[in-house]
Design a protein around this motif. Structure first.
Motif, PDB file in Angstrom:
ATOM      1  N   SER A   1      39.862  37.205  39.373  1.00  0.00           N
ATOM      2  CA  SER A   1      40.445  36.939  38.067  1.00  0.00           C
ATOM      3  C   SER A   1      39.663  35.796  37.444  1.00  0.00           C
ATOM      4  CB  SER A   1      41.924  36.565  38.202  1.00  0.00           C
ATOM      5  OG  SER A   1      42.517  36.369  36.938  1.00  0.00           O
ATOM      6  N   ASN A   2      38.943  36.088  36.390  1.00  0.00           N
ATOM      7  CA  ASN A   2      38.086  35.090  35.765  1.00  0.00           C
ATOM      8  C   ASN A   2      38.837  34.380  34.645  1.00  0.00           C
ATOM      9  OD1 ASN A   2      35.972  33.785  34.169  1.00  0.00           O
ATOM     10  ND2 ASN A   2      34.565  34.936  35.469  1.00  0.00           N
ATOM     11  N   MET A   3      38.927  33.061  34.776  1.00  0.00           N
ATOM     12  CA  MET A   3      39.627  32.257  33.767  1.00  0.00           C
ATOM     13  C   MET A   3      38.679  31.944  32.614  1.00  0.00           C
ATOM     14  SD  MET A   3      42.668  31.895  35.072  1.00  0.00           S
ATOM     15  CE  MET A   3      42.513  33.534  35.778  1.00  0.00           C
ATOM     16  N   ASN A   4      38.285  32.992  31.887  1.00  0.00           N
ATOM     17  CA  ASN A   4      37.286  32.862  30.829  1.00  0.00           C
ATOM     18  C   ASN A   4      37.882  32.641  29.454  1.00  0.00           C
ATOM     19  OD1 ASN A   4      38.424  35.337  30.396  1.00  0.00           O
ATOM     20  ND2 ASN A   4      36.601  36.522  30.934  1.00  0.00           N
TER      21      ASN A   4
ATOM     22  N   GLY B   1      50.826  41.681  37.707  1.00  0.00           N
ATOM     23  CA  GLY B   1      49.532  41.071  37.439  1.00  0.00           C
ATOM     24  C   GLY B   1      48.719  40.984  38.715  1.00  0.00           C
ATOM     25  N   VAL B   2      47.547  40.361  38.614  1.00  0.00           N
ATOM     26  CA  VAL B   2      46.630  40.327  39.744  1.00  0.00           C
ATOM     27  C   VAL B   2      47.197  39.505  40.906  1.00  0.00           C
ATOM     28  CG1 VAL B   2      45.330  38.348  38.826  1.00  0.00           C
ATOM     29  CG2 VAL B   2      44.223  39.934  40.386  1.00  0.00           C
ATOM     30  N   LEU B   3      47.965  38.435  40.625  1.00  0.00           N
ATOM     31  CA  LEU B   3      48.496  37.598  41.698  1.00  0.00           C
ATOM     32  C   LEU B   3      49.529  38.330  42.550  1.00  0.00           C
ATOM     33  CD1 LEU B   3      48.779  34.942  43.220  1.00  0.00           C
ATOM     34  CD2 LEU B   3      50.301  34.118  41.407  1.00  0.00           C
ATOM     35  N   PRO B   4      50.613  38.868  41.988  1.00  0.00           N
ATOM     36  CA  PRO B   4      51.561  39.587  42.842  1.00  0.00           C
ATOM     37  C   PRO B   4      50.954  40.829  43.498  1.00  0.00           C
ATOM     38  CG  PRO B   4      52.148  39.851  40.529  1.00  0.00           C
ATOM     39  CD  PRO B   4      51.090  38.807  40.586  1.00  0.00           C
TER      40      PRO B   4
ATOM     41  N   ILE C   1      40.353  35.826  44.285  1.00  0.00           N
ATOM     42  CA  ILE C   1      39.461  34.744  43.873  1.00  0.00           C
ATOM     43  C   ILE C   1      39.750  34.421  42.414  1.00  0.00           C
ATOM     44  CG2 ILE C   1      37.079  33.964  43.624  1.00  0.00           C
ATOM     45  CD1 ILE C   1      36.250  36.095  45.637  1.00  0.00           C
ATOM     46  N   VAL C   2      40.203  33.212  42.148  1.00  0.00           N
ATOM     47  CA  VAL C   2      40.429  32.752  40.777  1.00  0.00           C
ATOM     48  C   VAL C   2      39.166  32.014  40.342  1.00  0.00           C
ATOM     49  CG1 VAL C   2      41.931  31.457  39.234  1.00  0.00           C
ATOM     50  CG2 VAL C   2      42.885  32.520  41.293  1.00  0.00           C
ATOM     51  N   ASP C   3      38.310  32.729  39.624  1.00  0.00           N
ATOM     52  CA  ASP C   3      37.032  32.154  39.203  1.00  0.00           C
ATOM     53  C   ASP C   3      37.223  31.200  38.022  1.00  0.00           C
ATOM     54  OD1 ASP C   3      35.005  33.105  40.914  1.00  0.00           O
ATOM     55  OD2 ASP C   3      35.077  35.073  39.981  1.00  0.00           O
TER      56      ASP C   3
END
Length: 418
Positions: A201-204, A228-231, A241-243
């Motif tokens: 998951s890219n924090m862009n 979402g991607v976390l659950p 991976i939280v980019d």
């Protein structure tokens, strides 16, 4: 140590400071006559022995003067009645005891026995198989479409052993460093070899808390919840991976905080406070460019947010630098063998190192990743022309000013063909 305010009992004891040759100490005890004190001085030898070389008696006024002098010289009060010999022995015994404890931990046979990790953390793989990565045995997962592809030329440096062991022990790992230093690829290559699925998951700036945690939607006239991607990663035992976490919205960081503990659970408030418990194989990672030890480079990463120590303390944070020129040359040879020779590889690695040094000085506005170097080298072997290969591999990806500087660095290392 404020000597005049100390009581007699507080003055008595051992005063220590470390020197280049060992530990120097003064010991203060009561002398035979009233209001007098015995002072003994010694220096610990390389063998851990401590013998007295000064032994004198002083009055209270002289003692107070000595205490002030010792304070200025860096002596630290240890404890009343402490023994210099015992203190020296304790210091000398520390490293051997630590090495024995570390060896016992390594020989325990199960990472799940370390630091209170549960057996389900260490044995997260239902297959029961494991793969050795560096010096660490990593339990294997189940093959699937989200398992990254193995890069057989990837170099697992010895410095990665602690990170891999943290993964086995289900620690939350954050990797910090410049763009292109290989933060994400390290996690992916561990997962590739151990057969664990990875989601990123890219924090862009475009990732919302709904994308990350979940949201309600209408489909075919029916209202449905979409994880979402976390659950999703937590339920299915994936590695998340939280980019570029230093670009994340505060609401996303708040959701993450709930699951930063190894067994932390996520509460979906939007879904009636449903609680999501983590699968034993779930692992959580983050990457960042301008956090902690990298904060000095925040101006190079516009938009990066400050992260407080309370949040960082929930992670194991590792600073990843670029590969050394020798390591990078090894990667080039292993990836592009048999055509890439050690001599060619050493020159290309030196060029990459000079470009990175220019980036650190802010002479270049773009980083020089190992991926970019490999792409350039591969195209160079195909064309036989470094300049021609640099066009699509390097120059077209950077500003004209950066391209000019990189071209100069390349020409410094590679003479034009005769």
């Amino acid at each position: 140590m404020n000597a005049p305010e100390l009581t007699e009992d507080e003055r008595l004891g051992l005063y220590l400071r470390n020197t280049d040759t060992g530990a120097e100490w003064w010991r203060v005890t009561v002398a035979d006559r009233p209001q007098t004190y015995r002072l003994e001085h010694g220096v610990e030898t390389a063998q851990g022995n401590a013998s007295v070389d000064i032994d004198l008696v002083v009055d209270e006024e002289n003692l107070l003067a000595k205490l002030k002098k010792w304070h200025r010289e860096g002596f630290v009060f240890e404890a009343r009645g402490a023994s210099p010999q015992a203190d020296a022995q304790q210091r000398a015994a520390f490293m051997p005891a630590l090495q024995r404890a570390a060896a016992a931990r390594r020989n325990a046979g199960s990472a799940g026995e370390a630091f209170g990790a549960s057996p389900t953390d260490a044995a997260s793989a239902p297959t029961g198989h494991s793969v050795r990565i560096g010096e660490i045995e990593v339990p294997c997962g189940v093959p699937g479409p989200l398992v990254p592809r193995v890069n057989p030329a990837y170099l697992f440096s010895e410095r990665f052993n602690d990170i891999v062991e943290d993964i086995v022990e289900n620690k939350r790992v954050m990797l910090i460093g410049h763009t292109g230093a290989g933060k994400t690829s390290l996690i992916e290559q561990v997962a590739a070899r151990a057969q664990h699925g990875v989601v990123r998951s890219n924090m862009n700036g475009q990732t919302t808390v709904g994308d990350f945690v979940g949201f309600w939607t209408v489909k075919g006239g029916e209202t449905l919840w979409v994880d979402g991607v976390l659950p999703t990663a937590m339920r299915e035992g994936l590695w998340l991976i939280v980019d570029e976490i230093d670009f994340a919205e505060p609401s996303i960081l708040a959701a993450l905080t709930a699951v930063l503990e190894p067994h932390g659970r996520l509460t979906l408030k939007e879904k009636g406070n449903e609680v999501v418990a983590p699968h034993p194989a779930f692992r959580l990672f983050a990457t960042a460019n301008a956090v902690g030890a990298m904060s000095q480079f925040r101006h190079l990463y516009q938009g990066a947010n400050l992260m407080n120590e309370a949040f960082l303390d929930r992670w194991r944070v590792y600073l990843l630098d670029y590969l050394s020129p020798a390591e990078e040359a090894d990667v080039l040879v292993r990836t592009l063998a048999p055509h890439m020779t050690p001599t060619l590889a050493a020159t290309l690695a030196a060029i990459a190192a000079d470009c990175r040094a220019a980036f650190a000085r802010e002479d270049l506005s773009s980083a020089f990743s190992t991926r970019r170097l490999l792409d350039w080298a591969e195209l160079m072997l195909r064309t036989g022309d470094p300049e021609r290969a640099a066009g699509p591999a390097i120059y077209a990806k950077v500003s004209p000013e950066d391209a000019t500087l990189i071209r100069g660095i390349i020409r410094h290392h590679i003479a034009p063909a005769g």
